[in-house]
Design an enzyme around this catalytic site. Sequence first.
Site, short mmCIF file in Angstrom:
data_model
loop_
_atom_site.label_atom_id
_atom_site.label_comp_id
_atom_site.label_asym_id
_atom_site.label_seq_id
_atom_site.Cartn_x
_atom_site.Cartn_y
_atom_site.Cartn_z
N GLY A 1 9.90 -52.71 15.98
CA GLY A 1 9.22 -51.49 15.55
C GLY A 1 8.21 -51.74 14.45
N GLN A 2 7.59 -50.66 14.00
CA GLN A 2 6.51 -50.77 13.00
C GLN A 2 7.00 -51.47 11.73
OE1 GLN A 2 5.36 -47.21 10.96
NE2 GLN A 2 3.39 -48.03 10.29
N ASP B 1 21.43 -53.22 22.06
CA ASP B 1 21.40 -51.75 22.10
C ASP B 1 22.14 -51.24 20.87
OD1 ASP B 1 21.68 -49.07 22.53
OD2 ASP B 1 22.61 -49.25 24.52
N TYR C 1 15.24 -35.16 13.52
CA TYR C 1 15.14 -36.43 12.79
C TYR C 1 15.58 -36.25 11.34
CZ TYR C 1 12.67 -40.37 10.55
OH TYR C 1 12.34 -41.47 9.80
N LYS D 1 18.79 -37.91 9.28
CA LYS D 1 18.63 -38.71 8.05
C LYS D 1 19.43 -38.09 6.90
CE LYS D 1 16.09 -42.06 9.59
NZ LYS D 1 16.68 -43.41 9.69
N ILE E 1 4.40 -44.61 6.53
CA ILE E 1 4.07 -46.02 6.27
C ILE E 1 2.83 -46.41 7.08
CG2 ILE E 1 4.92 -48.40 6.30
CD1 ILE E 1 6.62 -46.67 4.50
N1 SER Z 1 7.03 -41.48 9.33
C1 SER Z 1 8.15 -40.63 9.69
C2 SER Z 1 7.74 -39.60 10.65
O1 SER Z 1 6.63 -39.16 10.57
C3 SER Z 1 8.73 -40.00 8.47
O2 SER Z 1 9.80 -40.77 8.04
O3 SER Z 1 8.53 -39.17 11.43
#
Ligand code: SER
Length: 317
Positions: A12-13, A53, A143, A147, A173
């Site tokens: 991932g990024q 996974d 999301y 978190k 980021i």
């Molecule tokens: N970069 C993430 C998003 O935009 C935030 O943690 O979902």
Amino acid sequence: MSSKILVIGACGQIGTELTTKLRELHGTDNVIASDINTRNLELVNAGPFEILDAKNFNAIKDCCVNHEIDTIYLMAALLSATGEKYPMEAWDLNMNSLFHVLNLAKTGQIKKVFWPSSIAVFGPTTPRENTPQHTICEPTTVYGITKQVGERWCEYYHEKYGVDVRSIRYPGIISHKAMPGGGTTDYAVEIYHEAIKEGKYECFLSEDTSLPMMFMDDAIKATTDLMAAPSESISIRSSYNLSAISFTPKDIFESIKAEMPEFTITYQPDFRQAIADSWPSSIDDSVARKDWNWSHDFDLDTMTKEMLSQLKKKYTA
Ligand code: SER
């Protein structure tokens, strides 16, 4: 003895650049990269790699036993925009992967865990400016809910079972290696790519939407510094506020335009605008600065210069 590290979600990024940095610090063979597939071949071929996974407890456990892993960085997740499209999948991946890793750490097999949280834990009732470390967290995205709940479980596993888990609430980021996927802050990466490729960009947020952001080098430095800090100096076991820069689409447009006078932008806000509007515009990270000496290096213009010069090289190669 050098630690043996497993990075889950290494393609991932953030995982891509984190894996590279960890290999510089600990040696290539001491850092096992893993992901659900081999989508990032450069990373896959750069050192030890396993298909893994993150939802499969036994697969994670076997991988840790086989490689004598003592430290895990759990970077796999569905982000904010994708999570709204696939709520149950986001809940399933984001929560179960965390439980698997925390439960392995609880047995003592894993000594240290890094798990990223996000500014998405905040919501419309959170103070928007200079958001404090301890404040109202009523997230409105799936999301954000994963978190926020994950933070509670991290603190719980630390308090009850002594698990050494450490976490940062990452802002958006910005990076030039692997692309982000499915986030609300992704526009601030896409805009640089489109500036170089097309000379224009259509932004999915409105021009005055201010969000907390950070250049990748700063995010990686924060992550490795937090993991290297002595346990006694870590006062937050849920997740640390972390901040570097805050800007709007208009600010980043102007920063790019200073380097590329022909660059143009249009605004076409979509469903991600409501997500962005529910998040803070700036973050108070004084606890991280005090506990483990966090400080950032990149501001908007230094980041813009670095992004444009790296992407120019990439697209002309
Ligand atoms: N970069 C993430 C998003 O935009 C935030 O943690 O979902």
